[in-house]
Design a protein around this motif. Structure first.
Motif, PDB file in Angstrom:
ATOM      1  N   ASN A  99       0.829  -1.204   0.000  1.00 45.38           N
ATOM      2  CA  ASN A  99       0.000   0.000   0.000  1.00 45.38           C
ATOM      3  C   ASN A  99       0.866   1.257   0.000  1.00 45.38           C
ATOM      4  OD1 ASN A  99      -3.026  -0.898   1.815  1.00 45.38           O
ATOM      5  ND2 ASN A  99      -2.632  -0.717  -0.349  1.00 45.38           N
ATOM      6  N   ASP A 102       2.454   1.793  -3.328  1.00 48.38           N
ATOM      7  CA  ASP A 102       1.446   2.253  -4.276  1.00 48.38           C
ATOM      8  C   ASP A 102       1.113   3.725  -4.057  1.00 48.38           C
ATOM      9  OD1 ASP A 102       1.358  -0.210  -5.417  1.00 48.38           O
ATOM     10  OD2 ASP A 102      -0.574  -0.809  -4.576  1.00 48.38           O
ATOM     11  N   GLU A 105       3.714   6.031  -5.416  1.00 46.80           N
ATOM     12  CA  GLU A 105       3.560   6.210  -6.856  1.00 46.80           C
ATOM     13  C   GLU A 105       2.324   7.032  -7.193  1.00 46.80           C
ATOM     14  OE1 GLU A 105       5.685   1.970  -8.067  1.00 46.80           O
ATOM     15  OE2 GLU A 105       3.595   2.350  -8.611  1.00 46.80           O
ATOM     16  N   LEU A 106       1.293   6.864  -6.383  1.00 43.93           N
ATOM     17  CA  LEU A 106       0.063   7.614  -6.628  1.00 43.93           C
ATOM     18  C   LEU A 106       0.323   9.112  -6.542  1.00 43.93           C
ATOM     19  CD1 LEU A 106      -2.894   7.440  -7.289  1.00 43.93           C
ATOM     20  CD2 LEU A 106      -3.403   7.169  -4.865  1.00 43.93           C
ATOM     21  N   ILE A 109       1.843  10.121  -9.761  1.00 47.34           N
ATOM     22  CA  ILE A 109       0.813  10.167 -10.810  1.00 47.34           C
ATOM     23  C   ILE A 109       0.011  11.459 -10.718  1.00 47.34           C
ATOM     24  CG2 ILE A 109      -1.365   9.116 -11.539  1.00 47.34           C
ATOM     25  CD1 ILE A 109      -0.167   6.392 -10.894  1.00 47.34           C
ATOM     26  N   PHE A 224      10.929   8.874  -9.768  1.00 50.46           N
ATOM     27  CA  PHE A 224      10.531   7.851 -10.739  1.00 50.46           C
ATOM     28  C   PHE A 224      11.601   6.774 -10.850  1.00 50.46           C
ATOM     29  CE2 PHE A 224       7.373  10.884 -12.477  1.00 50.46           C
ATOM     30  CZ  PHE A 224       6.301  10.011 -12.605  1.00 50.46           C
ATOM     31  N   LEU A 228      10.953   2.924  -9.838  1.00 48.44           N
ATOM     32  CA  LEU A 228      10.943   1.994 -10.961  1.00 48.44           C
ATOM     33  C   LEU A 228      12.107   1.014 -10.887  1.00 48.44           C
ATOM     34  CD1 LEU A 228       9.804   4.397 -13.806  1.00 48.44           C
ATOM     35  CD2 LEU A 228       8.509   2.539 -12.735  1.00 48.44           C
ATOM     36  N   VAL A 232       7.985  -4.103 -10.002  1.00 47.11           N
ATOM     37  CA  VAL A 232       6.543  -4.126  -9.727  1.00 47.11           C
ATOM     38  C   VAL A 232       6.279  -4.999  -8.514  1.00 47.11           C
ATOM     39  CG1 VAL A 232       4.282  -4.517 -10.748  1.00 47.11           C
ATOM     40  CG2 VAL A 232       6.228  -3.982 -12.211  1.00 47.11           C
ATOM     41  N   GLN A 233       5.394  -4.530  -7.675  1.00 46.80           N
ATOM     42  CA  GLN A 233       5.047  -5.364  -6.521  1.00 46.80           C
ATOM     43  C   GLN A 233       4.221  -6.564  -6.982  1.00 46.80           C
ATOM     44  OE1 GLN A 233       3.617  -2.806  -7.377  1.00 46.80           O
ATOM     45  NE2 GLN A 233       1.428  -2.809  -6.939  1.00 46.80           N
ATOM     46  N   SER A 235       1.355  -7.934  -6.110  1.00 53.69           N
ATOM     47  CA  SER A 235       0.041  -7.981  -5.447  1.00 53.69           C
ATOM     48  C   SER A 235      -0.869  -8.934  -6.194  1.00 53.69           C
ATOM     49  CB  SER A 235      -0.547  -6.584  -5.365  1.00 53.69           C
ATOM     50  OG  SER A 235      -0.704  -6.045  -6.654  1.00 53.69           O
TER      51      SER A 235
ATOM     52  N   PHE B 117       4.378   5.252 -15.793  1.00 54.07           N
ATOM     53  CA  PHE B 117       4.288   3.886 -15.268  1.00 54.07           C
ATOM     54  C   PHE B 117       3.869   2.905 -16.355  1.00 54.07           C
ATOM     55  CE2 PHE B 117       4.033   6.458 -11.436  1.00 54.07           C
ATOM     56  CZ  PHE B 117       4.982   5.812 -10.665  1.00 54.07           C
ATOM     57  N   ARG B 121       6.322  -0.228 -17.377  1.00 55.23           N
ATOM     58  CA  ARG B 121       5.886  -1.562 -16.954  1.00 55.23           C
ATOM     59  C   ARG B 121       5.094  -2.346 -17.982  1.00 55.23           C
ATOM     60  NH1 ARG B 121       4.332   0.492 -10.866  1.00 55.23           N
ATOM     61  NH2 ARG B 121       6.487   0.482 -10.085  1.00 55.23           N
ATOM     62  N   THR B 159      -0.577  -0.303 -15.056  1.00 53.31           N
ATOM     63  CA  THR B 159       0.328   0.534 -14.266  1.00 53.31           C
ATOM     64  C   THR B 159       1.068  -0.280 -13.212  1.00 53.31           C
ATOM     65  OG1 THR B 159      -1.378   1.035 -12.615  1.00 53.31           O
ATOM     66  CG2 THR B 159      -1.192   2.540 -14.481  1.00 53.31           C
ATOM     67  N   GLY B 160       0.563  -1.492 -12.937  1.00 59.18           N
ATOM     68  CA  GLY B 160       1.187  -2.311 -11.898  1.00 59.18           C
ATOM     69  C   GLY B 160       0.954  -1.791 -10.512  1.00 59.18           C
ATOM     70  N   ASN B 161      -0.023  -0.908 -10.383  1.00 60.04           N
ATOM     71  CA  ASN B 161      -0.301  -0.305  -9.084  1.00 60.04           C
ATOM     72  C   ASN B 161      -1.747  -0.601  -8.707  1.00 60.04           C
ATOM     73  OD1 ASN B 161      -0.979   1.539  -7.000  1.00 60.04           O
ATOM     74  ND2 ASN B 161       0.763   2.812  -7.556  1.00 60.04           N
ATOM     75  N   ASP B 162      -1.913  -1.596  -7.869  1.00 63.06           N
ATOM     76  CA  ASP B 162      -3.249  -2.085  -7.574  1.00 63.06           C
ATOM     77  C   ASP B 162      -4.075  -1.080  -6.775  1.00 63.06           C
ATOM     78  OD1 ASP B 162      -4.915  -4.425  -8.017  1.00 63.06           O
ATOM     79  OD2 ASP B 162      -5.038  -4.489  -5.821  1.00 63.06           O
ATOM     80  N   THR B 163      -3.411  -0.317  -5.938  1.00 70.58           N
ATOM     81  CA  THR B 163      -4.112   0.704  -5.160  1.00 70.58           C
ATOM     82  C   THR B 163      -4.674   1.776  -6.081  1.00 70.58           C
ATOM     83  OG1 THR B 163      -2.625   0.323  -3.307  1.00 70.58           O
ATOM     84  CG2 THR B 163      -3.877   2.372  -3.297  1.00 70.58           C
ATOM     85  N   PHE B 164      -3.853   2.194  -7.034  1.00 67.17           N
ATOM     86  CA  PHE B 164      -4.315   3.145  -8.036  1.00 67.17           C
ATOM     87  C   PHE B 164      -5.515   2.594  -8.794  1.00 67.17           C
ATOM     88  CE2 PHE B 164      -4.164   4.013 -12.593  1.00 67.17           C
ATOM     89  CZ  PHE B 164      -4.489   5.347 -12.601  1.00 67.17           C
TER      90      PHE B 164
END
Lengths: 235, 235
Positions: A99, A102, A105-106, A109, A224, A228, A232-233, A235, B117, B121, B159-164
């Motif tokens: 989390n 993420d 990165e959010l 974004i 970034f 990067l 990638v996690q 999840s 992202f 990715r 994006t590889g970002n599950d939270t996003f």
DNA sequence: GATGTTTATTTGTACTACAAATGTAATTAT
DNA sequence: ATAATTACATTTGTAGTACAAATAAACATC
């Protein structure tokens, strides 16, 4: 024990079910802020549960800002605070590592996405205030966390979107924590920001939104590359 | 009535204060998922309040996913769900109009910010799947809501970002509602998307992140013009 | 008619009681 | 002595009662 009209048992507690019922009741019946709710005993009788259960469910709705209660006047619908819930868990010490990554990165974004709104809504007064911040930071060799917040916070404000601004502010402590962690792990490529706050200000004042997007990427480049590098996690 | 060691009275209820105390207790003592909490009566005695109040506070934490309870084993710390709270109020029927408008724009901001992202990715498999979606939509003269969700949802996933991704998905119903409202008010300049999904795919496959950012702006142009026509809200 | 007083209502808090679940300990059988 | 069964103890979940605090409305008083 008693199922009554509360739907299937599943593994939800009475409180869970009553909470859902009440929320749906409020939404389906078009309750608006100020509208008064039935009192607790009435709800309890109608749903065939104890007042205890009803109060536990109401306590949750009260936390979300969905309802307020005044003695004697009973309970009224309120304007829920969008972030009331999320702000209570938005902390590095309790969020999962995934989390946190993420959310790191959010924030990037979000910063990358504000260009259009900045250019559509910037005012001369905004630009003056931003310039003052930039000038104050000009002499410093490295920017503190507060300096970063001041500059970027002003940008958030200039978007004219208060929800966005609040959300960004919520994100910052997590962002900061994750970045420190990256630094300790030696992931960071220790480059100075190729694009400074002063550069960003200049583009915002004299350039275009597309140019600003590119400049912001340059400014955030170290972050970034850092995230990067980390892959990638899973999840 | 009794203030004990619970701090100043202010206008907080006992439940509010106990909730805060418990959250701080969990955070300050570095509780991790799985760690067991003291039982309810013990907490009540320690804080000098009734078990009722403690349970109302715990009920809130349980809703946020901060704790779980199993009979006999007592309560344990859990991994809180970041969106547990926000998803219960993320509905057009209960959010304020300002909030809804802000969330509409927030989605645009997020879409505009994902380019880096995506390019860092994207995989061949992703591109194949996205191409399949694009081809399926090629014949259609107008895209349904589901089509939009499918294409953009795939981007979120990439994006590889599950939270996003989850956050975007939460936003969509509000976005959709606000846009429909704009249409009814006749604010929309009824231009076809100058940049199609197929165009976006092409840039994602063969272009650069900077090019993609510009293409995405073109794709979202109708939404930008719509919301920017409406002026800044007066929050 | 204005002002003070009583009353009724509703939330907030406290306390007791017990059912359900379940890990632990004790007991019994082989 | 070991395994299986039974009994017990603990803790959450739910129900119910009681009463204090607050306050709006009704009532009474001057």
């Amino acid at each position: 024990m008693k199922a009554s009209a509360l739907g299937p048992m599943e593994s939800l507690s009475m409180t869970d079910r009553v909470e859902n019922i009440l929320r749906e009741y409020l939404m389906d019946n078009g309750f608006k802020p100020g509208d008064s709710l039935p009192n607790e005993t009435e709800i309890a009788q109608k749903l065939n549960v104890s007042r205890n259960v009803v109060r536990e469910a109401l306590s949750r709705l009260r936390m979300l800002g969905l309802i307020e209660s005044r003695t004697r006047r009973g309970m009224i619908m309120a304007q829920p605070d969008l972030f009331a819930g999320i702000e209570k868990v938005m902390s590095p010490s309790i969020l999962s590592h995934d989390n946190q990554k993420d959310l790191f990165e959010l924030r990037l974004i979000l910063e990358m996405g504000i260009a259009e709104f900045l250019f559509a809504r910037k005012t001369d007064k905004d630009l003056e205030e931003l310039e003052a911040i930039v000038n104050k930071q000009k002499g410093l060799k490295s920017l503190s966390r507060e300096d970063e917040i001041e500059f970027h916070g002003k940008l958030y404000e200039m978007t004219g979107n208060d929800t966005f601004r609040r959300f960004q502010t919520l994100l910052f402590p997590v962002f900061d924590h994750v970045f420190k962690e990256y630094l300790e792990k030696g992931i960071h490529t220790d480059l100075p920001n190729p694009v400074s706050h002063a550069d960003l200000f200049d583009v915002l004042k004299n350039g275009t939104a597309a140019q600003f997007r590119n400049a912001m990427y340059g400014h955030l480049m170290p972050y970034f590359t850092t995230t990067l590098q980390n892959g990638v996690q899973t999840s």
